[in-house]
Design an enzyme around this catalytic site. Structure first.
Site, PDB file in Angstrom:
ATOM      1  N   ASP A  43       0.555   6.610  11.086  1.00 23.03           N
ATOM      2  CA  ASP A  43       0.555   5.723   9.915  1.00 23.03           C
ATOM      3  C   ASP A  43       0.042   6.533   8.724  1.00 23.03           C
ATOM      4  O   ASP A  43       0.118   7.760   8.734  1.00 23.03           O
ATOM      5  CB  ASP A  43      -0.273   4.452  10.189  1.00 23.03           C
ATOM      6  CG  ASP A  43      -1.675   4.792  10.669  1.00 23.03           C
ATOM      7  OD1 ASP A  43      -2.192   5.861  10.279  1.00 23.03           O
ATOM      8  OD2 ASP A  43      -2.264   4.003  11.429  1.00 23.03           O
ATOM      9  N   LYS A  64       2.103   0.262   8.025  1.00 27.51           N
ATOM     10  CA  LYS A  64       2.520  -0.883   7.231  1.00 27.51           C
ATOM     11  C   LYS A  64       3.620  -0.469   6.253  1.00 27.51           C
ATOM     12  O   LYS A  64       3.564   0.602   5.671  1.00 27.51           O
ATOM     13  CB  LYS A  64       1.322  -1.400   6.440  1.00 27.51           C
ATOM     14  CG  LYS A  64       1.409  -2.895   6.163  1.00 27.51           C
ATOM     15  CD  LYS A  64       0.340  -3.336   5.207  1.00 27.51           C
ATOM     16  CE  LYS A  64      -0.911  -3.818   5.917  1.00 27.51           C
ATOM     17  NZ  LYS A  64      -1.992  -4.191   5.005  1.00 27.51           N
ATOM     18  N   MET A 179     -13.496  -0.438   7.043  1.00 32.16           N
ATOM     19  CA  MET A 179     -12.621  -1.546   6.654  1.00 32.16           C
ATOM     20  C   MET A 179     -13.409  -2.607   5.891  1.00 32.16           C
ATOM     21  O   MET A 179     -13.193  -3.809   6.060  1.00 32.16           O
ATOM     22  CB  MET A 179     -11.970  -2.176   7.903  1.00 32.16           C
ATOM     23  CG  MET A 179     -11.104  -1.200   8.663  1.00 32.16           C
ATOM     24  SD  MET A 179     -10.520  -1.837  10.241  1.00 32.16           S
ATOM     25  CE  MET A 179     -11.958  -1.617  11.275  1.00 32.16           C
TER      26      MET A 179
END
Ligand code: SAH
Length: 271
Positions: A43, A64, A179
């Site tokens: 990713d 994503k 995060m």
């Protein structure tokens, strides 16, 4: 030892951590496997420099997409198994270390359950490296004798929140939140409510070791404002605890290419 001595085995999946983003922080083994792999699933988290080094024709993007959809974990798991059963040398490349909030554990279990040979190649986790390159040690003999790595993804007011902010506040060690850019206001409030001093030093390190690295510093009370002033965006780690202030005492003497990045300034020597 030479990176070229390391060869990947056909039919094997390598769960490889890329480190925080600087290609110099890839392990020798990671670099060799990336050179030797037939297919690399990744990713965006390994960062533009490492991704820029990868051969396009052997890469498969599984992160994503612009429209917000992402390849699901079960699709990724299935692809890993399929490629391995086709006899390919497969690298699953993850930012930092695959086993630190990287779902590497789930992938390893899936591969084990499907009888696919795999190897785990640890990486330098951003949880330690992003603070380190800007002069923040996550432990320090005078300031912190423990460190907790926690996710900031969850709503701390949720009853079933997996992170026990109250216990963390009481424990007194360093807290590194991954995060946790968006929910910074929520968990800094939760920590203060749990009795942690508003004066506790906090630092945010965005895109540690990337060309766009940024840092914001403050306290539990002021860090949200600092985040917005500097314009910190994910991916970033939040370091909470006295160690976050040690940065000031080492910054002038720090010698690495990341050190000149002062709060809020872009990294490429443009001051
Ligand atoms: N496995 C990764 C973590 C994946 S979770 C590791 O070990 O580093 C994703 C989070 O990692 C991001 O939201 C951010 O908190 C952190 N992160 C990853 N790379 C980063 C970097 N270069 N600088 C700062 N934070 C980073």
């Amino acid at each position: 030892m030479d990176a070229r001595d390391i060869e990947a085995e056909p039919g094997t999946v390598y769960l490889v951590g890329s480190g925080p983003g600087d290609p110099g922080l890839l392990t020798v083994r990671a670099k060799a496997l990336l050179e030797d792999a037939d297919v690399i699933l990744h990713d965006r988290l390994p960062g533009p420099k490492i991704i820029g080094m990868l051969p396009d024709e052997r890469c498969e993007y599984v992160g994503k997409h612009a429209q917000g959809e992402r390849t699901t974990q079960s699709e990724i798991n299935d692809r890993l198994v399929e490629y391995a059963r086709d006899g390919k040398k497969v690298v699953r490349l993850k930012g930092g270390d695959s086993f630190v909030f990287g779902r590497g554990g789930e992938e390893a279990e899936y591969l084990a359950n499907h009888g696919v040979p795999f190897e785990v190649v640890p990486g330098v986790t951003s949880a330690i490296a992003a603070p380190a390159v800007v002069g923040i040690p996550v432990t320090h003999r005078d300031h912190a004798s423990s460190v907790s790595f926690v996710t900031g993804h969850e709503d701390p007011t949720k009853d079933e929140s997996a992170v026990d902010w109250e216990s963390l506040a009481e424990a007194g060690g360093t807290i590194v939140v991954l995060m946790g850019v968006k929910r910074l206001p929520d968990y800094t409030a939760a920590l203060r409510e749990a009795g942690m001093s508003s004066e506790t030093p906090v630092a945010l390190v965005e895109r540690g070791t990337w060309p766009e690295q940024q840092v914001a510093t403050g306290t539990l009370e002021t860090i949200v404002e600092a985040r917005d002033e500097v314009g910190i965006r994910p991916p970033a780690v939040t370091v909470i605890g006295d160690v976050a202030a040690t940065r000031e005492s080492v910054l002038d003497a720090l010698e690495n290419e990341y050190a000149p990045v002062a709060d809020g300034r872009r990294g490429d020597g443009d001051d």
